[in-house]
Design an enzyme around this catalytic site. Structure first.
Site, PDB file in Angstrom:
ATOM      1  CG  ASP A 149     -22.059  19.923 -19.881  1.00 24.51           C
ATOM      2  OD1 ASP A 149     -23.001  19.131 -19.747  1.00 24.51           O
ATOM      3  OD2 ASP A 149     -21.559  20.557 -18.935  1.00 24.51           O
ATOM      4  CG  ASP A 180      -3.823   6.768   2.554  1.00 24.03           C
ATOM      5  OD1 ASP A 180      -3.438   5.588   2.566  1.00 24.03           O
ATOM      6  OD2 ASP A 180      -4.658   7.226   3.368  1.00 24.03           O
ATOM      7  CD  GLU A 231      -3.737   5.907  11.155  1.00 24.45           C
ATOM      8  OE1 GLU A 231      -4.803   5.325  10.917  1.00 24.45           O
ATOM      9  OE2 GLU A 231      -3.317   6.862  10.479  1.00 24.45           O
ATOM     10  CG  ASP A 232      -1.719   1.427  10.805  1.00 31.12           C
ATOM     11  OD1 ASP A 232      -2.576   1.774  11.626  1.00 31.12           O
ATOM     12  OD2 ASP A 232      -1.870   1.541   9.576  1.00 31.12           O
ATOM     13  CG  HIS A 290       1.046   6.887   4.323  1.00 33.65           C
ATOM     14  ND1 HIS A 290       1.463   6.088   3.293  1.00 33.65           N
ATOM     15  CD2 HIS A 290      -0.228   6.503   4.598  1.00 33.65           C
ATOM     16  CE1 HIS A 290       0.494   5.261   2.948  1.00 33.65           C
ATOM     17  NE2 HIS A 290      -0.542   5.494   3.729  1.00 33.65           N
ATOM     18  CG  HIS A 317      -1.652   1.291   1.440  1.00 36.90           C
ATOM     19  ND1 HIS A 317      -2.495   1.876   0.523  1.00 36.90           N
ATOM     20  CD2 HIS A 317      -1.599   2.142   2.506  1.00 36.90           C
ATOM     21  CE1 HIS A 317      -2.945   3.028   1.008  1.00 36.90           C
ATOM     22  NE2 HIS A 317      -2.407   3.207   2.214  1.00 36.90           N
TER      23      HIS A 317
END
Length: 714
Positions: free
Chosen positions: A264, A144, A81-82, A77, A53
């Site tokens: 359009d 992400d 957090e993980d 990133h 990921h």
């Protein structure tokens, strides 16, 4: 659902070598090794190793030609957090800039929130504020979210709908606001297909069918345009384009149009070398086919809020079919696809990103203003959502500066768009040199001059017509602070007025007694107590008694002969100017044992002691009042009685005459049949006391038709 192509680190590094120096590519590779070790053993819901990921996120940003620190932050990133890795670990292993980027993208998972909505709003607020410090935070988050949307097929339907809704409400509009069209379109398509799969399928089939029907017509116009450009020796490229499905769906929904009414959906785009060539092409296009009146838009002279630039016109094509044409330069096309990211992608030698960058910075400043004015993260997020859906109006300041506002914006929105202080002190405006009211909606092309006054302040009624998030947040923030300060000042005056009768004042109250009272009342400081009094939420009379050493009770009037009065109780008559109301649930009358509570907006509310609506008086000690009747209360007091009688002609008149005979006035009566044989009559009558009521009830029992009489409590 098949996922996107899987990239290995070797693929990413090979791609990055096309625009980054070798030493920076090596740093990206080192970040990959760091991230792979941190995520060791973790898997995604699809079953693949988690590191795939971050690699996919970094690949998306690499294709946007982002700098190497942004790519490193993308690879890392999720580590804060993980995984056990901390922000300090990232600072030590890489640098503070990368650690700040990763922290900005991380959710607030260490704090407990009352609801999922509150947690989501707080995390988004944190991310958006981090974005105001470094725009790359939101670019990482968009990449992400894009990969998460691409791989969402393995998730439960409920989770897919929740994430898709958030994507359509927040992330796709942010991508649009920053001009990153390539990501915005894919986020909208994926969000639409997961949130409304059936609508997506139906619309997709309709577009495919229409494309087949119009392909020959579009090919005719495209050939004619290419031939005309060649004749005039104008270098340019003509390509076909189709509006994305979510944009089509939204226009159908918002404007309540059928698919066949849209003009359009399909069109042509002409890409040329220079800005002046765009206008030359426009002249040739209008010479070739007649333009539809009122459908020409010049976004080159006045760019959209996200920096988008292009000429749009609608032509009467062959067979009278309307066809939209877009004309722009190659640089404008790159900027339309990449938006703010073009600042990194093409910053060597191209100025195409300048409008997008300037407008993005202006929006980021507005975010900071909104954050300062908003009461909490949920309110902040609502203001941001308002600003993320601008259907633009373009207006001018007297000096010729162009401001882009949401459609429906008023003079007040314009004033706050210039500066919060201008908005707070505006009193009127001149629109095209004519005086106008503050709630006047603005139209594109108008010149607006704001008139201010030093002592002016926002009016709460402005919230009924302003449409921009910044204006709404600023007005609410100002009024909130103003209301608090005014309430404190009023509360101090009211409390001092009551304390004066007890020989003291606020500043001379015993600090220990004040501290105890504040703790009992659950208030942090005396300013909060004064504001509560000023807002009418607490009685200054009761607070004064408690702070002066009493228990919230008030002295009774002088004893009348024969009156059985308890000392230190309040006589309802003579309550020193306080408002007294009688509860309708139990309707107390003189002679009833009574109790009272202080109620904001109603004053002292008197109940019968057995009234169930009193609740537990012990839980309302700071609002409780000991009360009793004055010796000789004046006037009539309403009370409800229910009289059950045999159903006979003239029964109501007989009962009413008996009540009137005892000197009581009937204020209301309702009749309810019970079983055909009996009727329940509910009377609201005025009595002077319990004794008076008892006489009425004794007289009614003497009537042969009366079965039962009761006093009613609700």
């Amino acid at each position: 659902m098949s996922g996107p192509p899987r990239y290995l680190i070797s693929d990413l590094c090979a791609y990055l070598e096309s625009y980054l120096p070798p030493e920076q590519v090596s740093e990206v590779y080192r970040a990959y090794l760091f991230g792979a070790e941190a995520h060791e053993g973790q898997k995604r819901k699809s079953g693949e190793p988690y590191i795939y990921h971050p690699l996919a996120v970094a690949r998306t940003l690499g294709e946007m030609r982002m700098d190497y620190k942004c790519l490193i932050a993308a690879l890392l990133h999720d580590v804060i957090e993980d995984t056990p890795v901390s922000k300090e670990d990232l600072s030590a292993g890489f640098d503070d800039e990368i650690a700040e980027l990763v922290d900005g993208v991380s959710k607030l998972s260490q704090i407990d929130f009352a609801s999922r909505a509150e947690a989501q709003a707080a995390s988004l607020q944190k991310m958006l504020l981090a974005m105001t410090r470094d725009i790359r935070v939101i670019l990482i988050k968009l990449a992400d979210r894009l990969h998460n949307m691409r791989t969402m097929g393995v998730m439960r339907s409920e989770a897919r709908r929740r994430i898709s809704r958030e994507t359509l409400e927040i992330f796709a509009p942010i991508a649009n606001r920053l001009g990153i069209n390539s990501i915005r379109v894919e986020l909208e398509e994926l969000g639409f297909s997961h949130y409304w799969p059936w609508r997506h399928l139906v619309l997709e089939r309709a577009v495919q069918k229409a494309a087949g029907e119009r392909s020959e017509l579009l090919a005719t116009v495209e050939t004619a345009l290419k031939r005309r450009l060649a004749q005039e020796e104008i270098p340019g490229e003509v390509t076909g384009r189709c509006k994305n499905l979510y944009s089509i769906y939204r226009k159908m929904r918002d404007k309540r149009r059928s698919f066949s009414d849209l003009v359009d959906v399909f069109g042509l785009r002409v890409t040329v070398d220079r800005v002046d060539t765009c206008y030359r092409v426009l002249g040739q296009v209008h010479n070739l086919y007649k333009p539809v009146p009122g459908r020409f838009k010049d976004y080159i002279a006045i760019p959209k809020a996200n920096g988008y630039q292009s000429l749009h016109t609608v032509l009467f094509g062959p067979q009278g079919v309307p066809i939209e044409i877009q004309i722009r330069t190659a640089a404008m096309q790159r900027s339309a696809e990449s938006g703010i990211a073009a600042h990194w992608m093409y910053k060597s030698g191209s100025q195409s990103s300048a409008p997008a960058l300037a407008l993005a910075n202006e929006w980021l400043q507005n975010l900071l203003d909104m954050q300062r004015s908003a009461g909490n993260s949920v309110e902040f997020l609502e203001h941001v959502k308002v600003d993320l859906f601008p259907d633009e109006v373009y207006v001018f300041t007297p000096k010729g500066r162009i401001l882009t506002l949401k459609r429906g914006a008023t003079v007040v929105d314009f004033a706050y768009a210039i500066h919060s202080d201008i908005g707070n002190t505006c009193v009127a405006a001149r629109i095209d040199r004519r005086m106008a009211a503050l709630n006047t909606p603005l139209r594109s092309g108008q010149t607006v001059e704001i008139i201010t006054a030093p002592g002016a302040k926002p009016n709460p009624s402005w919230l009924n017509f302003v449409v921009s998030g910044k204006a709404r947040a600023s007005i609410r923030g100002f009024l909130k602070n103003l209301k608090q300060l005014e309430a404190e000042a009023l509360g101090r005056r009211l409390l001092n007025a009551e304390l004066a009768g007890l020989g003291t004042e606020v500043d001379r109250v015993d600090p220990v007694r004040l501290s105890v009272y504040l703790e009992e009342a659950g208030l942090p400081e005396i300013a909060a107590l004064l504001a509560e009094i000023g807002l009418g939420n607490r009685s200054p009379l009761l607070v004064a008694r408690r702070l002066a050493g009493g228990d919230g009770e008030l002295p009774a009037p002088e004893h009348a002969p024969g009156a059985d009065l308890h000392p230190h109780r309040l006589a309802i008559r003579g309550t020193e100017g306080m408002v007294v109301t009688f509860a309708r649930c139990c309707r107390p009358i003189p002679g009833d044992p009574i109790a009272a509570l202080f109620s904001p907006g109603r004053g002292i509310v008197v109940h019968r002691q057995e009234c169930r609506n009193l609740g537990s008086l012990e839980t309302k000690r700071d609002k409780r009042l000991q009360v009793e009747w004055a010796p000789e209360p004046d006037g009539d007091f309403p009370v409800e009685i229910r009289v059950e009688i045999n159903n006979r002609r003239g029964a109501l008149a007989m009962v009413a005459a008996a009540i009137a005979e005892q000197g009581s006035n009937i204020e209301n009566v309702q009749s309810k049949d019970r079983d055909g044989m009996t009727t329940a009559l509910e009377f609201l009558v005025g009595v002077r006391s319990r004794r008076h009521l008892a006489r009425i009830m004794r007289r009614l029992r003497q009537i042969p038709l009366v079965i039962r009489i009761v006093r009613v409590s609700r």
